[in-house]
Structures are given as structure tokens and as C-alpha cells.
Design an enzyme around this catalytic site. Structure first.
Site, PDB file in Angstrom:
ATOM      1  N   ASN A 133       4.671   5.806  -8.853  1.00 19.03           N
ATOM      2  CA  ASN A 133       3.919   5.871 -10.101  1.00 19.03           C
ATOM      3  C   ASN A 133       3.481   7.321 -10.305  1.00 19.03           C
ATOM      4  O   ASN A 133       2.571   7.798  -9.635  1.00 19.03           O
ATOM      5  CB  ASN A 133       2.702   4.936  -9.986  1.00 19.03           C
TER       6      ASN A 133
ATOM      7  N   LYS B 174       2.071   8.610 -12.764  1.00 18.02           N
ATOM      8  CA  LYS B 174       0.846   8.707 -13.576  1.00 18.02           C
ATOM      9  C   LYS B 174       1.016   9.783 -14.671  1.00 18.02           C
ATOM     10  O   LYS B 174       2.110   9.958 -15.187  1.00 18.02           O
ATOM     11  CB  LYS B 174      -0.360   8.965 -12.681  1.00 18.02           C
TER      12      LYS B 174
ATOM     13  N   HIS C 268      -2.667  -1.796 -14.334  1.00 14.23           N
ATOM     14  CA  HIS C 268      -3.069  -0.852 -13.278  1.00 14.23           C
ATOM     15  C   HIS C 268      -4.587  -0.642 -13.380  1.00 14.23           C
ATOM     16  O   HIS C 268      -5.147  -0.629 -14.475  1.00 14.23           O
ATOM     17  CB  HIS C 268      -2.318   0.470 -13.463  1.00 14.23           C
TER      18      HIS C 268
ATOM     19  N   GLU D 274      -6.359   1.902 -13.266  1.00 14.03           N
ATOM     20  CA  GLU D 274      -6.779   3.001 -14.147  1.00 14.03           C
ATOM     21  C   GLU D 274      -6.774   2.547 -15.607  1.00 14.03           C
ATOM     22  O   GLU D 274      -7.586   2.990 -16.410  1.00 14.03           O
ATOM     23  CB  GLU D 274      -5.890   4.239 -13.910  1.00 14.03           C
TER      24      GLU D 274
ATOM     25  N   GLU E 105      -3.762  -3.529  -5.189  1.00 12.86           N
ATOM     26  CA  GLU E 105      -4.240  -2.144  -5.122  1.00 12.86           C
ATOM     27  C   GLU E 105      -5.766  -2.133  -5.151  1.00 12.86           C
ATOM     28  O   GLU E 105      -6.373  -2.137  -6.241  1.00 12.86           O
ATOM     29  CB  GLU E 105      -3.725  -1.360  -6.333  1.00 12.86           C
TER      30      GLU E 105
ATOM     31  N   GLY F 135      -6.007   6.923  -4.735  1.00 10.96           N
ATOM     32  CA  GLY F 135      -6.261   8.351  -4.923  1.00 10.96           C
ATOM     33  C   GLY F 135      -7.396   8.899  -4.079  1.00 10.96           C
ATOM     34  O   GLY F 135      -7.863  10.016  -4.304  1.00 10.96           O
TER      35      GLY F 135
ATOM     36  N   SER G  63      -3.342   5.069  -1.690  1.00 13.43           N
ATOM     37  CA  SER G  63      -3.238   6.139  -0.681  1.00 13.43           C
ATOM     38  C   SER G  63      -2.142   5.901   0.345  1.00 13.43           C
ATOM     39  O   SER G  63      -2.294   6.259   1.516  1.00 13.43           O
ATOM     40  CB  SER G  63      -4.596   6.347   0.015  1.00 13.43           C
TER      41      SER G  63
HETATM   42  P1  PGA Z   1      -2.273   6.651  -4.857  1.00 15.56           P
HETATM   43  O1  PGA Z   1      -2.126   5.762  -6.178  1.00 15.56           O
HETATM   44  O2  PGA Z   1      -1.069   6.375  -4.003  1.00 15.56           O
HETATM   45  O3  PGA Z   1      -2.361   8.054  -5.343  1.00 15.56           O
HETATM   46  O4  PGA Z   1      -3.534   6.190  -4.169  1.00 15.56           O
HETATM   47  C1  PGA Z   1      -1.582   4.468  -6.127  1.00 15.56           C
HETATM   48  C2  PGA Z   1      -1.562   3.874  -7.503  1.00 15.56           C
HETATM   49  O5  PGA Z   1      -2.463   4.136  -8.297  1.00 15.56           O
HETATM   50  O6  PGA Z   1      -0.621   3.156  -7.865  1.00 15.56           O
END
Ligand code: PGA
Length: 253
Positions: free
Chosen positions: A9, A11, A95, A97, A167, A173, A213
Site C-alpha cells: 500500500n 498510500k 483502511h 486512515e 490492521e 506506521g 509495521s
Molecule cells: P505500515 O502501514 O506498514 O506503514 O504500518 C500498513 C497499512 O497501513 O496498510
């Protein structure tokens, strides 16, 4: 045996030129890799050129989000038909976010899941609890609500088409991944919930990914667990070596 799935992803990162460069390098690096499905989710502006680069490779393309109407006066939105048009076979849905920053609801997730299945796009439905919810002992209740509303009213034929990504919001993140034990507990809960409460058949084999992460140091420890069918990778998917290392650790030896 289910084939593991690793999704990168990207982003809101990478302009078109570096996005295309990363896609080209991935195509080269993964040319001889088998036993794992690999999907990348670039930002909208790079979907078309990246789709052209990966189209005869083993990589698949995903959208990060879409609106559930097919067309019309929805300024600033992108239809799933448009994602399909540029080569997407998958899309992330719900997601954290999107949920936390843009107010996306479980009801909206459900509309998107139905729309994706109608169009033959594999929905990757993201669920997970915040730190406050975990600390309050509300992890399972949170995920239960996200699943029961987000996956409402799917027919038996539609159910196998899903991918679920667990998640935990506190792991995204932050550099703090959930431990394999924490992930296994939730994946077992999700699987049981799908079968006992949502009427999925046990043979359906819905893939449940972990995200939060994931990096080249922790991926092996997570992905060797049979409860974890793959990974949704954010930050580490922007780095060629890290992402390839994660993909390699998903392959069953
Ligand atoms: P990350 O994000 O691996 O940077 O923690 C995962 C995600 O948001 O899908």
C-alpha cells in the site's frame, strides 16, 4: 492450501516517475518468484502507468479507495469502474486512515464491498482496533461490529471473493507491530466469526492478512504462522529490497 498474498500500500507517496521505476524493479525482481500473490496499490495518479508496466507480469494492481457509485456528480471521487478500466483487480476498502481521517463508516464499507464484488474486483476489507479500544478491552467487539456491518448481506457465491486485512490502528506506521500471538488470536476470532455468525463455509478459505509495521525484520516471524495468510505492507513496500524480502518470507518453504 491457500496461496499467501502480499499487498504493498503505497498510500499518498511517490510521483509518477519514481512509482514507475519501483514498479519496473519489482517486475524484474519477482520474475522468477512463485507461490505468492503480489499486489501493489499506488496512488490514483500512478495507477495507469504502473498498470501498463506490470500488466504482463505476476503483479496485480489495486486501488486504495473508491466511491460506490458508478458515475455522476461526485466531485473529487473515483469510481471503481475507473479503477477497473486502468487495470485494477483488487481494491482496499475501509483502511483505518480512511475511517479515522475521512470519516468512513461500516455502512459505506458494506456498499463498497457489494459494488466491488458486482464488478469482479477483489475487496480487501480492513478491520482493526485503536489503542483506546484495545486498552478498554473492546478489541473483539470493535472487530465484530466492523465485520457484521461491513460484510452484511453477502450471498454464498460472493463470500469466497473476499480478503480481510487485520490492521490494528496502533501498529500502523508506528514501528510497533502486533506480536504473532496477538495476530493469531484475532485471526482465529475473525475466522470463527465468519463461519459461525456470517455463514461462511469453512472450506471457503478467505485469506486474512496482517498489516501494521510489517518490515523485512519481522515478516518471517509473522508470516510463518499458518493463521496469517499474508501481509498488507505500508512504509516498507516503498523500498524495493524490504518489500522483496517480505514477499520472500511469505512463500511456503
Ligand atoms: P505500515 O502501514 O506498514 O506503514 O504500518 C500498513 C497499512 O497501513 O496498510
Amino acid at each position: 492450501m491457500t496461496t499467501p498474498l502480499v499487498i504493498g500500500n503505497w498510500k499518498m507517496n511517490l510521483l509518477t516517475a519514481p512509482a514507475c521505476e519501483l514498479a519496473k524493479s519489482l517486475v524484474d525482481q519477482l520474475a522468477d518468484v512463485s507461490g505468492v500473490d503480489v499486489v501493489i496499490a499506488p496512488p490514483f495518479t500512478s495507477l495507469y502507468p504502473v498498470g501498463q508496466i506490470i500488466k504482463s507480469s505476476r503483479l496485480c494492481l489495486a486501488g486504495q479507495n473508491f466511491y460506490y457509485e458508478s458515475n455522476g456528480a461526485y466531485t473529487g471521487e473515483v469510481a471503481l469502474e475507473m479503477l477497473k478500466d486502468v487495470g485494477c483487480d483488487y481494491s482496499l476498502i475501509g483502511h483505518s486512515e480512511r475511517r479515522c481521517l475521512f470519516g468512513e463508516s461500516d455502512e459505506g464499507v458494506n456498499k463498497k464491498v457489494h459494488h466491488a464484488i458486482d464488478l469482479g474486483i477483489t475487496p480487501v476489507v480492513c478491520v482493526g482496533e485503536t489503542l483506546e479500544q484495545r486498552n478498554a478491552g473492546a478489541t473483539l467487539a470493535t472487530i465484530e461490529t466492523q465485520l457484521s456491518i461491513g460484510l452484511a448481506d453477502l450471498s454464498q457465491e460472493e463470500k469466497p471473493r473476499l480478503v480481510i486485512a487485520y490492521e490494528p490502528v496502533w501498529a500502523i506506521g508506528t514501528g510497533v507491530n502486533a506480536t504473532p500471538e496477538q495476530v493469531i488470536e484475532i485471526h482465529k476470532f475473525i475466522r470463527k466469526y465468519l463461519v459461525e455468525r456470517l455463514g461462511f463455509s469453512e472450506e471457503v478459505g478467505v485469506r486474512i492478512l496482517y498489516g501494521g509495521s510489517v518490515n523485512s525484520e519481522n515478516s518471517e516471524q509473522l508470516l510463518r504462522e499458518k493463521e496469517i495468510d499474508g501481509a498488507l505492507v505500508g512504509g516498507a513496500s516503498l523500498n524495493l529490497e524490504s518489500f522483496c524480502a517480505i514477499i520472500n518470507s511469505a512463500i511456503e518453504i
